[in-house]
Design a protein around this motif. Sequence first.
Motif, PDB file in Angstrom:
ATOM      1  N   THR A  58       0.846  -1.192   0.000  1.00  0.00           N
ATOM      2  CA  THR A  58       0.000   0.000   0.000  1.00  0.00           C
ATOM      3  C   THR A  58       0.880   1.239   0.000  1.00  0.00           C
ATOM      4  O   THR A  58       1.821   1.335   0.791  1.00  0.00           O
ATOM      5  CB  THR A  58      -0.923   0.018   1.236  1.00  0.00           C
ATOM      6  OG1 THR A  58      -1.673  -1.186   1.284  1.00  0.00           O
ATOM      7  CG2 THR A  58      -1.881   1.197   1.163  1.00  0.00           C
ATOM      8  N   THR A  59       0.569   2.179  -0.891  1.00  0.00           N
ATOM      9  CA  THR A  59       1.322   3.423  -0.980  1.00  0.00           C
ATOM     10  C   THR A  59       0.538   4.567  -0.345  1.00  0.00           C
ATOM     11  O   THR A  59      -0.675   4.472  -0.148  1.00  0.00           O
ATOM     12  CB  THR A  59       1.635   3.770  -2.441  1.00  0.00           C
ATOM     13  OG1 THR A  59       0.410   3.846  -3.184  1.00  0.00           O
ATOM     14  CG2 THR A  59       2.529   2.704  -3.061  1.00  0.00           C
ATOM     15  N   LYS A  60       1.234   5.646  -0.054  1.00  0.00           N
ATOM     16  CA  LYS A  60       0.593   6.818   0.548  1.00  0.00           C
ATOM     17  C   LYS A  60      -0.122   7.661  -0.504  1.00  0.00           C
ATOM     18  O   LYS A  60      -1.117   8.310  -0.211  1.00  0.00           O
ATOM     19  CB  LYS A  60       1.644   7.656   1.275  1.00  0.00           C
ATOM     20  CG  LYS A  60       2.347   6.913   2.400  1.00  0.00           C
ATOM     21  CD  LYS A  60       3.508   7.710   2.960  1.00  0.00           C
ATOM     22  CE  LYS A  60       4.271   6.918   4.011  1.00  0.00           C
ATOM     23  NZ  LYS A  60       5.463   7.628   4.514  1.00  0.00           N
ATOM     24  N   LYS A  61       0.417   7.654  -1.722  1.00  0.00           N
ATOM     25  CA  LYS A  61      -0.187   8.382  -2.829  1.00  0.00           C
ATOM     26  C   LYS A  61      -0.526   7.415  -3.952  1.00  0.00           C
ATOM     27  O   LYS A  61       0.109   6.369  -4.105  1.00  0.00           O
ATOM     28  CB  LYS A  61       0.772   9.455  -3.355  1.00  0.00           C
ATOM     29  CG  LYS A  61       1.029  10.605  -2.388  1.00  0.00           C
ATOM     30  CD  LYS A  61       1.938  11.644  -3.032  1.00  0.00           C
ATOM     31  CE  LYS A  61       2.161  12.835  -2.122  1.00  0.00           C
ATOM     32  NZ  LYS A  61       3.046  13.867  -2.759  1.00  0.00           N
ATOM     33  N   HIS A  62      -1.516   7.784  -4.771  1.00  0.00           N
ATOM     34  CA  HIS A  62      -1.887   6.964  -5.920  1.00  0.00           C
ATOM     35  C   HIS A  62      -0.722   6.871  -6.910  1.00  0.00           C
ATOM     36  O   HIS A  62       0.022   7.833  -7.101  1.00  0.00           O
ATOM     37  CB  HIS A  62      -3.103   7.558  -6.638  1.00  0.00           C
ATOM     38  CG  HIS A  62      -4.391   7.261  -5.953  1.00  0.00           C
ATOM     39  ND1 HIS A  62      -4.651   7.653  -4.657  1.00  0.00           N
ATOM     40  CD2 HIS A  62      -5.501   6.601  -6.378  1.00  0.00           C
ATOM     41  CE1 HIS A  62      -5.867   7.263  -4.309  1.00  0.00           C
ATOM     42  NE2 HIS A  62      -6.401   6.620  -5.335  1.00  0.00           N
ATOM     43  N   THR A 231      -3.853   3.008  -4.575  1.00  0.00           N
ATOM     44  CA  THR A 231      -2.802   2.953  -3.557  1.00  0.00           C
ATOM     45  C   THR A 231      -2.458   1.521  -3.153  1.00  0.00           C
ATOM     46  O   THR A 231      -1.582   1.325  -2.312  1.00  0.00           O
ATOM     47  CB  THR A 231      -3.240   3.727  -2.298  1.00  0.00           C
ATOM     48  OG1 THR A 231      -4.462   3.161  -1.799  1.00  0.00           O
ATOM     49  CG2 THR A 231      -3.456   5.200  -2.613  1.00  0.00           C
ATOM     50  N   ASN A 269       7.152   6.702  -0.091  1.00  0.00           N
ATOM     51  CA  ASN A 269       5.750   6.624  -0.504  1.00  0.00           C
ATOM     52  C   ASN A 269       5.095   5.299  -0.112  1.00  0.00           C
ATOM     53  O   ASN A 269       3.941   5.052  -0.437  1.00  0.00           O
ATOM     54  CB  ASN A 269       5.646   6.816  -2.028  1.00  0.00           C
ATOM     55  CG  ASN A 269       4.221   7.049  -2.491  1.00  0.00           C
ATOM     56  OD1 ASN A 269       3.350   7.478  -1.728  1.00  0.00           O
ATOM     57  ND2 ASN A 269       3.967   6.744  -3.754  1.00  0.00           N
TER      58      ASN A 269
END
Length: 302
Positions: A58-62, A231, A269
């Motif tokens: 899972t990332t913090k930004k798309h 994300t 990220n």
Amino acid sequence: GTPYKLDQTQTLRASTALLRKIQSDEVERKANAANPNLLADADDADAEDQVPVWLVLTTKKHVVDKKRLKPGKIPLPHPYLDISDETLRVCLITADPQRKYKDLISHPAFPVELGSRIKRVLGLEKLKARYKSFESRRQLLGEYDVFLADDRVITYLPQVLGKVFYKGGSKRPIPVSLEGKRQNVDEQGAKRRKLSEGGTKVVKAEVKPQDVAREIEKAASSALVHLAPSTTTAVKVGRATMQPEQLQANVEAVVQGLVQKYVPQQWRNVRSVHIKGPNTAALPIWMAEELWADEQDVLDEP
């Protein structure tokens, strides 16, 4: 130079616990197999013999960069596909004309054992013409164990093959390079100059049977990366029959490959990393302390 990295002890602990849980669930499932699910998908039935293990990042930004969203692959230290398995059925989807690649695979220079695994070579135009209905695509899905696809046509396949192939994910086509290598030197042997510097256009050498075989073997020993503009990314990293140490090594290799090549801003990220089975809870491998990638993303209190 990044301070972020996986804790090998935590990765091994989570891998051991997940494999133990999947195996115990399989024992229970087989004990209750007196009433089989007749409505199960062909993709799900295939997964019963080789239960997959998924890495969820899972990332913090798309992730919105189109180059990063193109399907790719990451080499695995312990591949979950056994290309030497005599029962393996491989379907190769190519750019047109398909006859060119059929001739390459039937060429005497192409490894005989590998060639016997490739049961069908299917061009993109023929794929569009013959497999328009849901039923025909479902039949195609059940006929083969692995689907490989020329990376020049890989981005067209979600629309051509539809949700039958892309809903579950375990049989999504793996990209393979079927083009010749770029010629970085000219006819005199000097390094080729850029077009802006007065050089000539880059020419690719004619692909050889040995090159195709090498690329197919490389693709079969890799994990498929298919990012979505969101994300969350899920990558198949192994199967339940692996040893915990093997799964740990695959997880670490895929995380490193994902962060370095596919995640903008890399570890800054990344929000979390988990592993899970098809029907298990997600076990944490790594979680970020901050929920933002940049300080300017944090608003001051009013």
